[in-house]
Design a protein around this motif. Sequence first.
Motif, PDB file in Angstrom:
ATOM      1  N   THR A  19       0.862  -1.173   0.000  1.00 57.33           N
ATOM      2  CA  THR A  19       0.000   0.000   0.000  1.00 57.33           C
ATOM      3  C   THR A  19       0.901   1.227   0.000  1.00 57.33           C
ATOM      4  N   VAL A  20       0.708   2.101  -0.979  1.00 51.53           N
ATOM      5  CA  VAL A  20       1.442   3.363  -1.025  1.00 51.53           C
ATOM      6  C   VAL A  20       0.469   4.442  -0.564  1.00 51.53           C
ATOM      7  N   LYS A  21       0.767   5.054   0.561  1.00 48.11           N
ATOM      8  CA  LYS A  21      -0.174   5.979   1.190  1.00 48.11           C
ATOM      9  C   LYS A  21       0.435   7.362   1.331  1.00 48.11           C
ATOM     10  N   ALA A  70      -4.743   9.447   1.154  1.00 49.08           N
ATOM     11  CA  ALA A  70      -5.218   8.609   0.052  1.00 49.08           C
ATOM     12  C   ALA A  70      -4.171   7.535  -0.184  1.00 49.08           C
ATOM     13  N   GLU A  71      -4.583   6.436  -0.764  1.00 52.67           N
ATOM     14  CA  GLU A  71      -3.644   5.332  -0.962  1.00 52.67           C
ATOM     15  C   GLU A  71      -3.969   4.547  -2.218  1.00 52.67           C
ATOM     16  N   VAL A  72      -2.960   3.830  -2.711  1.00 59.19           N
ATOM     17  CA  VAL A  72      -3.129   2.931  -3.852  1.00 59.19           C
ATOM     18  C   VAL A  72      -2.424   1.619  -3.543  1.00 59.19           C
ATOM     19  N   GLN A  73      -2.883   0.548  -4.169  1.00 58.47           N
ATOM     20  CA  GLN A  73      -2.275  -0.765  -4.007  1.00 58.47           C
ATOM     21  C   GLN A  73      -1.331  -1.034  -5.183  1.00 58.47           C
ATOM     22  N   VAL A  74      -0.175  -1.585  -4.862  1.00 62.17           N
ATOM     23  CA  VAL A  74       0.808  -1.908  -5.901  1.00 62.17           C
ATOM     24  C   VAL A  74       1.325  -3.326  -5.682  1.00 62.17           C
ATOM     25  N   GLU A  75       1.319  -4.124  -6.740  1.00 65.14           N
ATOM     26  CA  GLU A  75       1.952  -5.445  -6.687  1.00 65.14           C
ATOM     27  C   GLU A  75       3.316  -5.328  -7.358  1.00 65.14           C
ATOM     28  N   ALA A  76       4.344  -5.222  -6.534  1.00 66.40           N
ATOM     29  CA  ALA A  76       5.701  -4.998  -7.029  1.00 66.40           C
ATOM     30  C   ALA A  76       6.306  -6.313  -7.506  1.00 66.40           C
TER      31      ALA A  76
END
Length: 211
Positions: free
Chosen positions: A166-168, A192-198
Amino acid sequence: LRVEAGEVVDVGDIQLSEGGAVNGIVVAAQTNEPIAGARVRVAQGARAFQPGKATSIVTTNANGEFFFTGLKDQVLVLEVSHSDFGKRRVSGVDPRVVGKSQGLEIELAAASSISGVVVDSRRQPIKKIAVYLIGADKSTTSSGGTTKTGPEGGFEFLGVTPGVYTVKAHRFGKAQPATDPKGSPYARPISAEVQVEAASGEHHEVIIELR
């Protein structure tokens, strides 16, 4: 051994143990090639060294090998890192058990990276905003920590271990009242946040919009 009064007994050479030992090799997961210059740290059990033997951090040699000596009898957790690879923790390392302490092979996956920009509702960049990289364990400690956006609202996390994050982005402020006594608006807290599958070896870009 019993020694009578006045008696001199030669018992020969006595070899003193240097304590337990842990050794192994660090390799790249994709190629199985040894990784030189990897940092191997005793993350848990740092007090497991005998007096005068406290070397809790070592660096792998040209062959990817590492060595710890002078260890007490207790289970350890190792943390292995390199700027080009994702960090990895290895638990259950026991100097008392050969199979759990000698000839360890630790694989590191190629690191990922995440960069992006934080914008407001008008899509204008926001500088000096705190950005957090949060791993599956809900912690920033093992995932990459925190940073702040630059003058153009940009941020970057390097050396990210492959996984889901989670990048917040968060702006601190005061929720009440809407204005201060002089009539100036308070900056309300917002996030606010976004989900990232690295993925291993890949770069990911994101946009975080604070509304």
